[in-house]
Design a protein around this motif. Structure first.
Motif, PDB file in Angstrom:
ATOM      1  N   ILE A  15       0.870  -1.180   0.000  1.00  0.00           N
ATOM      2  CA  ILE A  15       0.000   0.000   0.000  1.00  0.00           C
ATOM      3  C   ILE A  15       0.905   1.227   0.000  1.00  0.00           C
ATOM      4  O   ILE A  15       1.711   1.413   0.913  1.00  0.00           O
ATOM      5  CB  ILE A  15      -0.940   0.027   1.219  1.00  0.00           C
ATOM      6  N   GLY A  16       0.777   2.031  -1.039  1.00  0.00           N
ATOM      7  CA  GLY A  16       1.552   3.273  -1.131  1.00  0.00           C
ATOM      8  C   GLY A  16       0.761   4.412  -0.527  1.00  0.00           C
ATOM      9  O   GLY A  16      -0.222   4.871  -1.108  1.00  0.00           O
ATOM     10  N   ALA A  17       1.193   4.860   0.653  1.00  0.00           N
ATOM     11  CA  ALA A  17       0.528   5.970   1.343  1.00  0.00           C
ATOM     12  C   ALA A  17       1.566   7.011   1.714  1.00  0.00           C
ATOM     13  O   ALA A  17       1.528   7.596   2.804  1.00  0.00           O
ATOM     14  CB  ALA A  17      -0.200   5.452   2.581  1.00  0.00           C
ATOM     15  N   ASP A  18       2.497   7.260   0.803  1.00  0.00           N
ATOM     16  CA  ASP A  18       3.632   8.140   1.077  1.00  0.00           C
ATOM     17  C   ASP A  18       3.419   9.562   0.588  1.00  0.00           C
ATOM     18  O   ASP A  18       4.367  10.273   0.255  1.00  0.00           O
ATOM     19  CB  ASP A  18       4.920   7.561   0.495  1.00  0.00           C
ATOM     20  N   GLY A  19       2.174  10.005   0.566  1.00  0.00           N
ATOM     21  CA  GLY A  19       1.870  11.412   0.361  1.00  0.00           C
ATOM     22  C   GLY A  19       1.883  11.861  -1.091  1.00  0.00           C
ATOM     23  O   GLY A  19       2.084  11.080  -2.027  1.00  0.00           O
ATOM     24  N   ALA A  20       1.635  13.160  -1.260  1.00  0.00           N
ATOM     25  CA  ALA A  20       1.684  13.768  -2.584  1.00  0.00           C
ATOM     26  C   ALA A  20       3.082  13.567  -3.168  1.00  0.00           C
ATOM     27  O   ALA A  20       4.067  13.485  -2.443  1.00  0.00           O
ATOM     28  CB  ALA A  20       1.348  15.248  -2.485  1.00  0.00           C
ATOM     29  N   ARG A  21       3.148  13.468  -4.481  1.00  0.00           N
ATOM     30  CA  ARG A  21       4.401  13.167  -5.174  1.00  0.00           C
ATOM     31  C   ARG A  21       4.978  11.836  -4.702  1.00  0.00           C
ATOM     32  O   ARG A  21       6.182  11.680  -4.530  1.00  0.00           O
ATOM     33  CB  ARG A  21       5.408  14.293  -4.976  1.00  0.00           C
ATOM     34  N   SER A  22       4.095  10.906  -4.464  1.00  0.00           N
ATOM     35  CA  SER A  22       4.447   9.583  -3.968  1.00  0.00           C
ATOM     36  C   SER A  22       5.490   8.893  -4.850  1.00  0.00           C
ATOM     37  O   SER A  22       5.305   8.735  -6.054  1.00  0.00           O
ATOM     38  CB  SER A  22       3.182   8.723  -3.902  1.00  0.00           C
ATOM     39  N   LYS A  23       6.579   8.452  -4.239  1.00  0.00           N
ATOM     40  CA  LYS A  23       7.595   7.683  -4.961  1.00  0.00           C
ATOM     41  C   LYS A  23       7.043   6.322  -5.360  1.00  0.00           C
ATOM     42  O   LYS A  23       7.375   5.795  -6.423  1.00  0.00           O
ATOM     43  CB  LYS A  23       8.855   7.525  -4.096  1.00  0.00           C
ATOM     44  N   VAL A  24       6.213   5.758  -4.496  1.00  0.00           N
ATOM     45  CA  VAL A  24       5.600   4.471  -4.810  1.00  0.00           C
ATOM     46  C   VAL A  24       4.720   4.596  -6.045  1.00  0.00           C
ATOM     47  O   VAL A  24       4.786   3.786  -6.981  1.00  0.00           O
ATOM     48  CB  VAL A  24       4.784   3.945  -3.619  1.00  0.00           C
ATOM     49  N   ALA A  25       3.873   5.626  -6.057  1.00  0.00           N
ATOM     50  CA  ALA A  25       2.960   5.816  -7.183  1.00  0.00           C
ATOM     51  C   ALA A  25       3.722   6.026  -8.491  1.00  0.00           C
ATOM     52  O   ALA A  25       3.376   5.442  -9.526  1.00  0.00           O
ATOM     53  CB  ALA A  25       2.041   6.996  -6.908  1.00  0.00           C
ATOM     54  N   LYS A  26       4.752   6.844  -8.468  1.00  0.00           N
ATOM     55  CA  LYS A  26       5.496   7.137  -9.686  1.00  0.00           C
ATOM     56  C   LYS A  26       6.205   5.901 -10.228  1.00  0.00           C
ATOM     57  O   LYS A  26       6.394   5.770 -11.435  1.00  0.00           O
ATOM     58  CB  LYS A  26       6.493   8.262  -9.430  1.00  0.00           C
ATOM     59  N   GLN A  27       6.590   4.994  -9.339  1.00  0.00           N
ATOM     60  CA  GLN A  27       7.273   3.788  -9.781  1.00  0.00           C
ATOM     61  C   GLN A  27       6.321   2.701 -10.264  1.00  0.00           C
ATOM     62  O   GLN A  27       6.712   1.864 -11.076  1.00  0.00           O
ATOM     63  CB  GLN A  27       8.130   3.225  -8.636  1.00  0.00           C
ATOM     64  N   ALA A  28       5.090   2.707  -9.765  1.00  0.00           N
ATOM     65  CA  ALA A  28       4.244   1.541  -9.985  1.00  0.00           C
ATOM     66  C   ALA A  28       2.906   1.794 -10.664  1.00  0.00           C
ATOM     67  O   ALA A  28       2.323   0.857 -11.222  1.00  0.00           O
ATOM     68  CB  ALA A  28       3.990   0.849  -8.637  1.00  0.00           C
ATOM     69  N   VAL A  29       2.389   3.037 -10.628  1.00  0.00           N
ATOM     70  CA  VAL A  29       1.029   3.266 -11.112  1.00  0.00           C
ATOM     71  C   VAL A  29       1.049   4.209 -12.316  1.00  0.00           C
ATOM     72  O   VAL A  29       1.479   5.367 -12.192  1.00  0.00           O
ATOM     73  CB  VAL A  29       0.139   3.863  -9.990  1.00  0.00           C
ATOM     74  N   PRO A  30       0.607   3.766 -13.466  1.00  0.00           N
ATOM     75  CA  PRO A  30       0.590   4.622 -14.662  1.00  0.00           C
ATOM     76  C   PRO A  30      -0.251   5.879 -14.450  1.00  0.00           C
ATOM     77  O   PRO A  30      -1.338   5.821 -13.872  1.00  0.00           O
ATOM     78  CB  PRO A  30      -0.042   3.711 -15.728  1.00  0.00           C
ATOM     79  N   GLY A  31       0.252   7.019 -14.905  1.00  0.00           N
ATOM     80  CA  GLY A  31      -0.481   8.277 -14.814  1.00  0.00           C
ATOM     81  C   GLY A  31      -0.229   9.065 -13.555  1.00  0.00           C
ATOM     82  O   GLY A  31      -0.655  10.220 -13.443  1.00  0.00           O
ATOM     83  N   ALA A  32       0.493   8.487 -12.579  1.00  0.00           N
ATOM     84  CA  ALA A  32       0.714   9.189 -11.316  1.00  0.00           C
ATOM     85  C   ALA A  32       1.549  10.455 -11.502  1.00  0.00           C
ATOM     86  O   ALA A  32       1.387  11.435 -10.770  1.00  0.00           O
ATOM     87  CB  ALA A  32       1.391   8.258 -10.313  1.00  0.00           C
TER      88      ALA A  32
END
Length: 399
Positions: free
Chosen positions: A152-169
């Motif tokens: 679960i990526g809950a690392d805030g705005a500009r999430s490093k998790v989101a940018k690495q794993a979720v398209p469109g982040a």
């Protein structure tokens, strides 16, 4: 560096979203690793409505203030006071509140690490590996990695998790916020009310969002937000302190951070990861409110991961966003349109504050805020508001 442990779930980020998800999953018997860097505090007004207190069992001792009214301040300095009838909005200090949430998750069985997320990888068998830097008590960092069935990526705005794993982040847009926590003034400040939140719509303090003075008991949060990168939020807060009679108040700390403007179109990677909180973009437009939505999003992420781990169906991860938008999507859309239209100039914001004088608007706004849903029980009031809004838009009503 070796990969030694395997967890059911690794949660990156220990704010309200991540801590809520960690607590929920640990209570269900899953092995949970919660990664969060100690000392990180998000700039936030700290408001939590009664719905959040009820749904997430927030104890009274965390409420540093109970707000009974809101004051809207127009560019012309005109003021509209809106009472919160029959209830209150709780205020929390994020430094204390977030730490309490993390400790609750830990007491429920989650393992907690003072750490900084680095990146995601996969072992040859396809299992996700989370790499991070563990911080010791002396400030030194130690590379670590763990295998996990879900993230679960809950690392805030500009999430490093989101940018690495979720398209469109990477396409997300933000408002930048800055606030200062000050010692609350005494009775000598006649403008300050410890039971009232001031929301200031003046271009000199925010050209495209708003500024605020929010009481926190012994302290007060004074802040501002803007999407204009060239606008000085620090200078704006200094000016707001002066007009609020708080220029001599002792500054205890300050924080700044981006705040997302709208939910991401996708929250999962279609395999073993889902986002929550600011990482998913769940901050209400126009108001910037995020604590309740982060906690609700964290709970939905936990539910989605639980279903995924039990069923093995990766489509379960998408249910977090679907369920959130089913409940809150219409409210977010309305608030987004409101922000886009009314915040564009001081002339429009003057009219917006004028609309807030209307008793129907006040009642329906607070009903929706306190209960976190659109109120349908008063159709006649909705009709009246609709025609009043049209009159304001057409310039038939004066501020």
């Amino acid at each position: 560096m070796t990969t030694e442990a395997t967890f059911d779930v690794v949660i990156v980020g220990g704010g309200p979203a991540g801590s809520t998800a960690a607590d929920d999953l640990a209570r269900r018997g899953y092995s949970v690793l919660l990664l969060d860097r100690r000392g990180r505090i998000k700039p936030c007004g700290g408001a939590i409505p009664p719905r959040a207190i009820q749904d997430f069992a927030i104890p009274d001792h965390l409420l540093v203030a109970r707000i009974r009214s809101a004051r809207m301040v127009a560019p012309s300095h005109a003021k509209v006071d809106i009472p919160i009838e029959g209830g209150f909005v709780g205020m929390v200090d994020r430094e204390i509140f977030d730490e309490w949430l993390r400790k609750r998750a830990e007491e429920s069985g989650a393992k907690r690490e003072d750490a900084v997320f680095e990146h995601l990888d996969r072992d040859p068998d396809g299992v996700c590996v989370v790499h991070y830097l563990r911080l010791d008590g002396e400030g030194k960092s130690h590379p670590e990695s763990v295998r996990t069935r879900a993230v679960i990526g809950a690392d805030g705005a500009r999430s490093k998790v989101a940018k690495q794993a979720v398209p469109g982040a990477e396409d997300a847009r933000y408002v930048f916020a800055y606030h200062e926590i000050l010692s609350a003034p005494g009775r000598e400040n006649g403008e300050y009310d410890a039971s009232r939140c001031d929301v200031v719509y003046r271009g000199e303090f925010s050209p495209d969002f708003y500024s605020w003075v929010f009481p926190h008991g012994d302290t007060v949060s004074v802040g501002s937000g803007s999407a204009d990168r060239g606008f000085s939020l620090r200078q704006a807060v200094t000016g707001l302190r002066q007009v609020s009679g708080l220029e001599k108040a002792k500054r205890l700390r300050s924080e700044g951070a981006p705040i997302p403007l709208k939910p991401l179109r996708r929250w999962d990677n279609g395999r073993d990861l889902v986002l929550a909180g600011d990482a998913a973009g769940v901050v209400a437009p126009a108001s910037g409110e995020g604590i309740y939505y982060a906690m609700h999003g964290g709970r939905l992420a936990a539910d989605a991961v639980d279903l995924f781990l039990r069923s093995g169906d990766c489509k379960a991860l998408a249910t977090a966003r679907k369920r959130f938008m089913r409940v809150h999507g219409k409210v977010f859309w309305i608030l987004g349109v409101m922000q886009w239209f009314w915040y564009r100039s001081d002339k429009r914001r003057e009219r917006f504050v004028s609309i807030c004088r209307d008793k129907d608007v006040q009642q329906l706004t607070f009903d929706a805020y306190m209960n976190k849903e659109l109120v349908r029980a008063r159709p006649a009031a909705h009709v009246r508001i609709f025609f009043k809004d049209l009159a304001h838009l057409a310039g038939l009503l004066r501020p």
